[in-house]
Design a protein around this motif. Structure first.
Motif, PDB file in Angstrom:
ATOM      1  N   ARG A  93      50.873  26.583  22.760  1.00  0.00           N
ATOM      2  CA  ARG A  93      52.050  26.898  23.573  1.00  0.00           C
ATOM      3  C   ARG A  93      51.730  28.168  24.343  1.00  0.00           C
ATOM      4  O   ARG A  93      51.170  29.123  23.793  1.00  0.00           O
ATOM      5  N   ILE A  94      52.087  28.198  25.605  1.00  0.00           N
ATOM      6  CA  ILE A  94      51.892  29.388  26.428  1.00  0.00           C
ATOM      7  C   ILE A  94      53.058  30.327  26.162  1.00  0.00           C
ATOM      8  O   ILE A  94      54.215  29.984  26.410  1.00  0.00           O
ATOM      9  N   ASN A  95      52.761  31.514  25.643  1.00  0.00           N
ATOM     10  CA  ASN A  95      53.798  32.499  25.328  1.00  0.00           C
ATOM     11  C   ASN A  95      54.022  33.505  26.443  1.00  0.00           C
ATOM     12  O   ASN A  95      55.100  34.066  26.560  1.00  0.00           O
ATOM     13  N   GLU A  96      52.975  33.762  27.234  1.00  0.00           N
ATOM     14  CA  GLU A  96      53.107  34.756  28.295  1.00  0.00           C
ATOM     15  C   GLU A  96      52.135  34.439  29.422  1.00  0.00           C
ATOM     16  O   GLU A  96      50.995  34.070  29.185  1.00  0.00           O
ATOM     17  N   ILE A  97      52.619  34.568  30.646  1.00  0.00           N
ATOM     18  CA  ILE A  97      51.772  34.420  31.821  1.00  0.00           C
ATOM     19  C   ILE A  97      51.803  35.717  32.618  1.00  0.00           C
ATOM     20  O   ILE A  97      52.726  36.521  32.473  1.00  0.00           O
ATOM     21  N   VAL A  98      50.791  35.902  33.455  1.00  0.00           N
ATOM     22  CA  VAL A  98      50.693  37.080  34.313  1.00  0.00           C
ATOM     23  C   VAL A  98      50.320  36.610  35.705  1.00  0.00           C
ATOM     24  O   VAL A  98      49.521  35.683  35.865  1.00  0.00           O
ATOM     25  N   MET A  99      50.910  37.228  36.716  1.00  0.00           N
ATOM     26  CA  MET A  99      50.606  36.928  38.113  1.00  0.00           C
ATOM     27  C   MET A  99      49.553  37.902  38.619  1.00  0.00           C
ATOM     28  O   MET A  99      49.730  39.112  38.531  1.00  0.00           O
ATOM     29  N   LEU A 100      48.465  37.370  39.123  1.00  0.00           N
ATOM     30  CA  LEU A 100      47.385  38.170  39.698  1.00  0.00           C
ATOM     31  C   LEU A 100      47.425  37.951  41.207  1.00  0.00           C
ATOM     32  O   LEU A 100      47.067  36.884  41.694  1.00  0.00           O
ATOM     33  N   PRO A 101      47.919  38.940  41.983  1.00  0.00           N
ATOM     34  CA  PRO A 101      48.034  38.753  43.437  1.00  0.00           C
ATOM     35  C   PRO A 101      46.668  38.589  44.095  1.00  0.00           C
ATOM     36  O   PRO A 101      45.735  39.328  43.784  1.00  0.00           O
ATOM     37  N   LEU A 102      46.563  37.599  44.973  1.00  0.00           N
ATOM     38  CA  LEU A 102      45.310  37.370  45.697  1.00  0.00           C
ATOM     39  C   LEU A 102      45.305  38.255  46.930  1.00  0.00           C
ATOM     40  O   LEU A 102      45.724  37.858  48.013  1.00  0.00           O
ATOM     41  N   SER A 103      44.867  39.487  46.733  1.00  0.00           N
ATOM     42  CA  SER A 103      44.741  40.452  47.820  1.00  0.00           C
ATOM     43  C   SER A 103      43.598  41.389  47.464  1.00  0.00           C
ATOM     44  O   SER A 103      43.143  41.427  46.318  1.00  0.00           O
ATOM     45  N   LEU A 104      43.132  42.147  48.430  1.00  0.00           N
ATOM     46  CA  LEU A 104      41.996  43.036  48.204  1.00  0.00           C
ATOM     47  C   LEU A 104      42.382  44.308  47.454  1.00  0.00           C
ATOM     48  O   LEU A 104      41.521  45.045  47.004  1.00  0.00           O
ATOM     49  N   GLU A 105      43.699  44.569  47.307  1.00  0.00           N
ATOM     50  CA  GLU A 105      44.144  45.742  46.560  1.00  0.00           C
ATOM     51  C   GLU A 105      43.985  45.493  45.065  1.00  0.00           C
ATOM     52  O   GLU A 105      44.135  44.372  44.596  1.00  0.00           O
ATOM     53  N   THR A 106      43.708  46.557  44.309  1.00  0.00           N
ATOM     54  CA  THR A 106      43.612  46.436  42.854  1.00  0.00           C
ATOM     55  C   THR A 106      45.024  46.311  42.299  1.00  0.00           C
ATOM     56  O   THR A 106      45.860  47.177  42.543  1.00  0.00           O
ATOM     57  N   PRO A 107      45.299  45.235  41.561  1.00  0.00           N
ATOM     58  CA  PRO A 107      46.664  45.016  41.085  1.00  0.00           C
ATOM     59  C   PRO A 107      46.996  45.852  39.850  1.00  0.00           C
ATOM     60  O   PRO A 107      46.124  46.331  39.140  1.00  0.00           O
ATOM     61  N   SER A 108      48.294  45.989  39.609  1.00  0.00           N
ATOM     62  CA  SER A 108      48.790  46.580  38.376  1.00  0.00           C
ATOM     63  C   SER A 108      49.213  45.412  37.501  1.00  0.00           C
ATOM     64  O   SER A 108      50.112  44.664  37.854  1.00  0.00           O
ATOM     65  N   LEU A 109      48.526  45.208  36.379  1.00  0.00           N
ATOM     66  CA  LEU A 109      48.732  44.018  35.556  1.00  0.00           C
ATOM     67  C   LEU A 109      49.188  44.357  34.156  1.00  0.00           C
ATOM     68  O   LEU A 109      49.000  45.461  33.680  1.00  0.00           O
ATOM     69  N   GLU A 110      49.740  43.355  33.499  1.00  0.00           N
ATOM     70  CA  GLU A 110      50.123  43.461  32.096  1.00  0.00           C
ATOM     71  C   GLU A 110      49.228  42.563  31.247  1.00  0.00           C
ATOM     72  O   GLU A 110      49.700  41.912  30.328  1.00  0.00           O
ATOM     73  N   LEU A 111      47.942  42.479  31.564  1.00  0.00           N
ATOM     74  CA  LEU A 111      47.012  41.692  30.767  1.00  0.00           C
ATOM     75  C   LEU A 111      46.670  42.444  29.493  1.00  0.00           C
ATOM     76  O   LEU A 111      46.653  43.676  29.475  1.00  0.00           O
ATOM     77  N   PRO A 112      46.368  41.708  28.415  1.00  0.00           N
ATOM     78  CA  PRO A 112      45.879  42.393  27.217  1.00  0.00           C
ATOM     79  C   PRO A 112      44.594  43.157  27.541  1.00  0.00           C
ATOM     80  O   PRO A 112      43.773  42.695  28.319  1.00  0.00           O
ATOM     81  N   VAL A 113      44.447  44.332  26.965  1.00  0.00           N
ATOM     82  CA  VAL A 113      43.288  45.170  27.228  1.00  0.00           C
ATOM     83  C   VAL A 113      42.049  44.520  26.612  1.00  0.00           C
ATOM     84  O   VAL A 113      42.084  44.033  25.491  1.00  0.00           O
ATOM     85  N   CYS A 114      40.982  44.513  27.361  1.00  0.00           N
ATOM     86  CA  CYS A 114      39.711  43.950  26.911  1.00  0.00           C
ATOM     87  C   CYS A 114      39.141  44.811  25.791  1.00  0.00           C
ATOM     88  O   CYS A 114      39.097  46.034  25.921  1.00  0.00           O
ATOM     89  N   PRO A 115      38.695  44.193  24.689  1.00  0.00           N
ATOM     90  CA  PRO A 115      38.146  44.991  23.589  1.00  0.00           C
ATOM     91  C   PRO A 115      36.829  45.696  23.934  1.00  0.00           C
ATOM     92  O   PRO A 115      36.445  46.633  23.262  1.00  0.00           O
ATOM     93  N   HIS A 116      36.164  45.267  25.001  1.00  0.00           N
ATOM     94  CA  HIS A 116      34.884  45.857  25.383  1.00  0.00           C
ATOM     95  C   HIS A 116      35.003  46.956  26.439  1.00  0.00           C
ATOM     96  O   HIS A 116      34.036  47.626  26.748  1.00  0.00           O
ATOM     97  N   HIS A 117      36.198  47.105  27.041  1.00  0.00           N
ATOM     98  CA  HIS A 117      36.355  48.040  28.149  1.00  0.00           C
ATOM     99  C   HIS A 117      37.607  48.885  27.964  1.00  0.00           C
ATOM    100  O   HIS A 117      38.468  48.585  27.146  1.00  0.00           O
TER     101      HIS A 117
END
Length: 173
Positions: A93-117
């Motif tokens: 089941r999908i519990n959460e989605i995030v919108m990633l704008p298709l533009s050249l600007e760096t977006p402000s996202l609510e993605l889970p933080v990558c464990p490697h970065h």
């Protein structure tokens, strides 16, 4: 849209002109200009491209545009939950989605933080003119989508057991 890419976890990178969803064996390159998607091998993600990790996701659902003058958004699965096994595939089941704008600007996202970065970068704020309407449409889309959609990595959950059995019997004849 059908789910284009599903798996355990993908790191989401921003590279000049592209977003890259990358796991240990595959990568999917999405153009920030037109949303075109091209698969590649993981070796294509080279440090010389200066990739910036934005976080992690579990797959791409598709693209959506809320207003004619707004950019397309890539819809990413930010959180999922295993539900069961059905017809030989795991159902989530999908519990959460995030919108990633298709533009050249760096977006402000609510993605889970990558464990490697480290933490993802914060982007610029959107223009105020249609931002309220677009945000309301996005909120309604997210409410409609989250916890209401299911997908399977290895099985067909769009057909019932009778249809799947009949199809397999017809294939034998």
């Amino acid at each position: 849209y059908a789910i284009l890419l599903m798996g355990e976890m993908y790191e989401v990178y921003s590279i000049s002109g592209h977003y890259v969803l990358h796991d240990s064996t595959h990568s999917l390159w999405c153009s920030k200009l037109d949303g075109g998607i091209v698969p590649s091998n993981s070796a294509a993600l080279d440090a010389s491209l200066d990739p910036v990790c934005l976080g992690t996701c579990y797959g791409i659902v598709g693209k959506i545009k809320f207003l004619p003058e707004s950019p397309d958004n890539l819809v990413l699965i930010a959180d999922k939950e295993y539900v069961c096994e059905l017809h030989g595939g795991k159902v989530h089941r999908i519990n959460e989605i995030v919108m990633l704008p298709l533009s050249l600007e760096t977006p402000s996202l609510e993605l889970p933080v990558c464990p490697h970065h480290s933490k993802p970068p914060k982007g610029e704020k959107a223009a105020e003119t249609d931002a309220k309407i677009e945000r309301k449409l996005e909120e309604e889309f997210i409410k409609w989508f989250e916890r209401s959609f299911y997908y399977s990595v290895g099985g067909d959950i769009t057909r019932n057991l009778t249809e799947l059995t009949e199809g397999a019997l017809q294939d034998l004849h």
